[in-house]
Structures are given as structure tokens and as C-alpha cells.
Write an enzyme that holds these catalytic residues in place. Structure first.
Site, PDB file in Angstrom:
ATOM      1  N   LYS A  83       0.849  -1.186   0.000  1.00 25.92           N
ATOM      2  CA  LYS A  83       0.000   0.000   0.000  1.00 25.92           C
ATOM      3  C   LYS A  83       0.888   1.240   0.000  1.00 25.92           C
ATOM      4  O   LYS A  83       1.789   1.365   0.835  1.00 25.92           O
ATOM      5  CB  LYS A  83      -0.863  -0.041   1.266  1.00 25.92           C
ATOM      6  CG  LYS A  83      -2.204   0.616   1.151  1.00 25.92           C
ATOM      7  CD  LYS A  83      -3.001   0.242   2.400  1.00 25.92           C
ATOM      8  CE  LYS A  83      -4.321   0.915   2.469  1.00 25.92           C
ATOM      9  NZ  LYS A  83      -4.965   0.686   3.766  1.00 25.92           N
TER      10      LYS A  83
HETATM   11  O1  G3P Z   1      -9.368   1.814   4.885  1.00 27.09           O
HETATM   12  C1  G3P Z   1      -9.080   3.088   5.366  1.00 27.09           C
HETATM   13  C2  G3P Z   1      -9.604   3.222   6.737  1.00 27.09           C
HETATM   14  O2  G3P Z   1      -8.825   2.509   7.640  1.00 27.09           O
HETATM   15  C3  G3P Z   1      -9.807   4.624   7.151  1.00 27.09           C
HETATM   16  O3  G3P Z   1     -11.001   4.630   7.798  1.00 27.09           O
HETATM   17  O4  G3P Z   1     -12.718   5.479   9.280  1.00 27.09           O
HETATM   18  O5  G3P Z   1     -10.324   6.151   9.644  1.00 27.09           O
HETATM   19  O6  G3P Z   1     -11.611   7.058   7.727  1.00 27.09           O
HETATM   20  P1  G3P Z   1     -11.427   5.898   8.657  1.00 27.09           P
END
Ligand code: G3P
Length: 217
Positions: A83
Site C-alpha cells: 500500500k
Molecule cells: O481503509 C481506510 C480506513 O482505515 C480509514 O477509515 O474510518 O479512519 O476514515 P477511517
């Protein structure tokens, strides 16, 4: 639509994987930090458990170091997807790793133009962050629609991996739009089973079981 689980918690991945609900796993530095585990060790453990792609994120900001980190991560297992962030250095790293046959997931995508660049750089996955766009009053699902249109217009084979999923509704909306993959926290995937009418219906059935003394075993 494939389900990736967005966590580095081994027990939670195992529970969903045993149910056949895990087509892959995504991690990021925040999720690794939350697990309290060593990145190489926990990533190897996940790769041994799950047969689909497991995303492990580089932590450098310059292309040369990102590439070295990506190559090291790729050696963990055949199902690693390295990634990289959607920066110019990330795109350079994406191109180099993709040319070497390594799967690359380009993350932190917030625009259709960024997704177009990632596809040109040979990304296996593009990760648009729906929830974080919603957070700033921009429709994250509209971005998924735009990327779907662009990739279909030109036959790009980069997979749209909808990320920053916050609700069960995001999952079904992404499936309707045609996202290739959704990556979501375990609680969101499990939450997809919930419906108030299911709970209400079951309570009614249980009341009748009690009343009639129905027994099966
Ligand atoms: O896959 C990306 C994720 O981990 C981010 O999620 O909820 O922190 O925006 P969030």
C-alpha cells in the site's frame, strides 16, 4: 463485490474468515499501531490465515525508500499488496512495484483525477476514502460512481476498493454502484446482519415458542 476486512486484529479477522466473509485484508499504520504488534510479524500472521490480498502500507515519504520498504513487505508472502499513498512518490513506487509483478494498493484517494493517475501507474487497487469525504460534506459515494465510470470508459483493470467505510449503508450503496471491493471494520460487516424487523419478528416467534412449549431438542 469482494469483502476486505480493515483491521490488524487477528481474532476478528479469524472470526469473519471462518465464515467465508473475508476475501482480503487491509491494514494501515494506524491499524498496526492500534494492534500493538510488530508490522512484519502481524502481517505474516494475517497472510498465513487469509488466502486473498493483504495490504501492508509503506511508511516512507520518498520514492526510493518506499520502494525498498515495498520490496521488503512483498517478501512476506505472495498475497501481499503493497500500500502506497497517493502522492507523486507513491505513484512512482506503484509503477516500479507493479512492473515487478507486485500487487499495489494506492491509498488516500480523494478525487477521480487521483484514481486516473493510479490506474495509469498500474495499481491493482485504488482506495477512495468515502467516510472522510462525507466528514467534510463531500459525497464519498459520488466519487466511487465517478471512478467506476472513468475506469469502465477506458477498460482500466484497477480494482475500486472503497475504503473508510463507516456504515452498512455504505456497503450496499457501493455494491449497487459496482465497487469491486469494500474494505470495512469488522463491526460494520457484522452490522450488515442487523434489521429491526428481524429482531421484532424473532421476538414474536419466541413468545409463541414459550406459549406453546415448542421443543426440538
Ligand atoms: O481503509 C481506510 C480506513 O482505515 C480509514 O477509515 O474510518 O479512519 O476514515 P477511517
Amino acid at each position: 463485490m469482494k469483502f476486505f476486512v480493515d483491521t490488524a486484529e487477528i481474532d476478528q479477522i479469524k472470526e469473519l474468515n471462518d465464515l467465508g466473509m473475508v476475501d482480503g485484508v487491509t491494514t494501515n499504520p494506524s491499524l498496526i499501531a492500534k494492534s500493538g504488534r510488530d508490522i512484519l510479524e502481524v502481517t505474516k500472521e494475517i497472510c498465513d490465515m487469509v488466502s486473498g490480498p493483504v495490504s501492508a502500507e509503506v511508511v516512507a515519504l520518498d520514492a526510493e525508500t518506499m520502494l525498498a520498504e515495498g520490496r521488503k513487505l512483498a517478501k512476506i508472502a505472495d498475497n501481499i499488496a503493497v500500500k502506497v499513498p497517493l502522492t507523486w512518490a507513491g505513484l512512482q513506487t506503484c509503477k516500479a512495484l507493479s512492473d515487478e509483478g507486485t500487487m499495489v494498493n494506492v491509498t488516500l484517494c480523494f478525487s477521480a483525477n487521483q484514481a486516473l493517475l493510479a490506474a495509469k501507474a498500474g495499481a491493482t487497487f485504488i482506495s477512495p476514502f468515502i467516510g472522510r469525504l462525507d466528514d467534510i460534506n463531500i459525497d464519498g459515494l459520488e466519487l466511487i460512481e465517478d471512478i467506476r465510470t472513468i475506469y469502465d470508459n477506458y477498460g482500466f483493470d484497477t480494482n475500486i476498493l472503497a475504503a473508510s467505510i463507516r456504515s452498512a449503508n455504505h456497503m450496499s450503496e457501493c455494491a449497487k454502484i459496482g465497487a469491486d471491493v469494500c474494505t470495512a471494520p469488522p463491526a460494520v460487516i457484522k452490522g450488515m446482519a442487523n434489521h429491526v424487523l428481524t429482531d421484532k419478528g424473532l421476538a414474536g416467534f419466541m413468545a409463541d415458542v414459550e406459549k406453546a412449549g415448542i421443543k426440538i431438542l
